[in-house]
Motif scaffolding. Structure first.
Motif, short mmCIF file in Angstrom:
data_model
loop_
_atom_site.label_atom_id
_atom_site.label_comp_id
_atom_site.label_asym_id
_atom_site.label_seq_id
_atom_site.Cartn_x
_atom_site.Cartn_y
_atom_site.Cartn_z
N MET A 1 47.78 72.96 -4.36
CA MET A 1 49.14 73.14 -4.88
C MET A 1 49.79 74.39 -4.31
O MET A 1 50.95 74.37 -3.89
CB MET A 1 49.12 73.19 -6.40
N VAL A 2 49.04 75.49 -4.29
CA VAL A 2 49.60 76.75 -3.77
C VAL A 2 49.88 76.64 -2.28
O VAL A 2 50.95 77.04 -1.82
CB VAL A 2 48.65 77.92 -4.08
N SER A 3 48.95 76.05 -1.52
CA SER A 3 49.18 75.94 -0.08
C SER A 3 50.36 75.03 0.23
O SER A 3 51.12 75.29 1.17
CB SER A 3 47.91 75.46 0.63
N GLU A 4 50.55 73.97 -0.57
CA GLU A 4 51.71 73.10 -0.36
C GLU A 4 53.02 73.85 -0.60
O GLU A 4 53.99 73.67 0.12
CB GLU A 4 51.64 71.89 -1.30
N LYS A 5 53.04 74.68 -1.65
CA LYS A 5 54.26 75.44 -1.96
C LYS A 5 54.57 76.47 -0.88
O LYS A 5 55.72 76.66 -0.51
CB LYS A 5 54.14 76.14 -3.31
N ILE A 6 53.54 77.12 -0.37
CA ILE A 6 53.75 78.10 0.71
C ILE A 6 54.28 77.40 1.96
O ILE A 6 55.23 77.88 2.58
CB ILE A 6 52.44 78.86 0.99
N LYS A 7 53.71 76.26 2.30
CA LYS A 7 54.16 75.52 3.48
C LYS A 7 55.61 75.07 3.31
O LYS A 7 56.42 75.20 4.24
CB LYS A 7 53.27 74.30 3.71
N ALA A 8 55.96 74.57 2.12
CA ALA A 8 57.33 74.12 1.88
C ALA A 8 58.31 75.28 1.96
O ALA A 8 59.43 75.14 2.48
CB ALA A 8 57.42 73.44 0.51
N THR A 9 57.91 76.45 1.46
CA THR A 9 58.77 77.63 1.52
C THR A 9 59.02 78.05 2.96
O THR A 9 60.16 78.37 3.34
CB THR A 9 58.15 78.79 0.72
N ILE A 10 57.98 78.05 3.76
CA ILE A 10 58.12 78.42 5.17
C ILE A 10 59.04 77.44 5.89
O ILE A 10 59.92 77.84 6.66
CB ILE A 10 56.74 78.51 5.84
N GLU A 11 58.85 76.15 5.63
CA GLU A 11 59.70 75.14 6.29
C GLU A 11 61.16 75.28 5.86
O GLU A 11 62.07 75.17 6.68
CB GLU A 11 59.18 73.74 5.97
N ALA A 12 61.40 75.51 4.56
CA ALA A 12 62.77 75.66 4.07
C ALA A 12 63.43 76.90 4.66
O ALA A 12 64.61 76.86 5.05
CB ALA A 12 62.78 75.73 2.55
N THR A 13 62.68 77.99 4.73
CA THR A 13 63.22 79.22 5.31
C THR A 13 63.58 79.04 6.77
O THR A 13 64.64 79.48 7.23
CB THR A 13 62.21 80.37 5.15
N ALA A 14 62.71 78.35 7.51
CA ALA A 14 62.98 78.10 8.93
C ALA A 14 64.22 77.22 9.10
O ALA A 14 65.04 77.46 9.98
CB ALA A 14 61.77 77.45 9.58
N SER A 15 64.37 76.22 8.24
CA SER A 15 65.55 75.35 8.31
C SER A 15 66.83 76.12 8.04
O SER A 15 67.83 75.95 8.74
CB SER A 15 65.42 74.20 7.31
N LEU A 16 66.79 76.96 7.01
CA LEU A 16 67.98 77.75 6.68
C LEU A 16 68.31 78.73 7.80
O LEU A 16 69.47 78.94 8.13
CB LEU A 16 67.78 78.49 5.36
N ALA A 17 67.28 79.34 8.39
CA ALA A 17 67.50 80.27 9.49
C ALA A 17 68.07 79.57 10.70
O ALA A 17 68.81 80.17 11.49
CB ALA A 17 66.19 80.97 9.85
N ALA A 18 67.77 78.28 10.86
CA ALA A 18 68.26 77.51 12.00
C ALA A 18 69.68 76.96 11.76
O ALA A 18 70.24 76.29 12.61
CB ALA A 18 67.31 76.36 12.30
N GLY A 19 70.21 77.23 10.53
CA GLY A 19 71.58 76.81 10.27
C GLY A 19 71.74 75.62 9.37
O GLY A 19 72.84 75.13 9.18
N ALA A 20 70.65 75.12 8.79
CA ALA A 20 70.75 73.97 7.89
C ALA A 20 71.44 74.41 6.59
O ALA A 20 71.40 75.59 6.23
CB ALA A 20 69.36 73.42 7.57
N THR A 21 72.04 73.47 5.92
CA THR A 21 72.68 73.79 4.63
C THR A 21 71.62 73.80 3.54
O THR A 21 70.52 73.27 3.71
CB THR A 21 73.74 72.73 4.29
N ALA A 22 71.95 74.39 2.41
CA ALA A 22 71.03 74.44 1.29
C ALA A 22 70.72 73.03 0.77
O ALA A 22 69.63 72.76 0.27
CB ALA A 22 71.59 75.31 0.19
N ALA A 23 71.67 72.13 0.87
CA ALA A 23 71.47 70.75 0.40
C ALA A 23 70.41 70.03 1.23
O ALA A 23 69.71 69.16 0.74
CB ALA A 23 72.78 69.98 0.46
N ARG A 24 70.30 70.37 2.49
CA ARG A 24 69.31 69.74 3.37
C ARG A 24 67.94 70.20 2.95
O ARG A 24 66.96 69.61 2.95
CB ARG A 24 69.58 70.10 4.82
#
Length: 60
Positions: free
Chosen positions: A37-60
């Motif tokens: 569970m913890v590793s899944e949350k860390i992975k999801a956080t990293i992916e979301a941060t990378a998406s936002l840094a690349a210009g994705a919207t918060a809704a994505r």
């Protein structure tokens, strides 16, 4: 769009209930589940941060 969201919410609550039951039983299986569970949350956080840094919207 409303129906798929309702289905997702129902499925998510079912998964959470199953995971919590496993954690309540304790033991080696619960420890593995907690680590997963913890590793899944860390992975999801990293992916979301990378998406936002690349210009994705918060809704994505």
């Amino acid at each position: 769009m409303f129906n798929p969201l309702m289905l997702l919410a129902a499925e998510a609550s079912g998964v959470i209930a199953l995971r919590m039951m496993k954690l309540m039983l304790g033991g080696r299986s619960a420890r593995r589940e907690a680590n997963l569970m913890v590793s899944e949350k860390i992975k999801a956080t990293i992916e979301a941060t990378a998406s936002l840094a690349a210009g994705a919207t918060a809704a994505r």
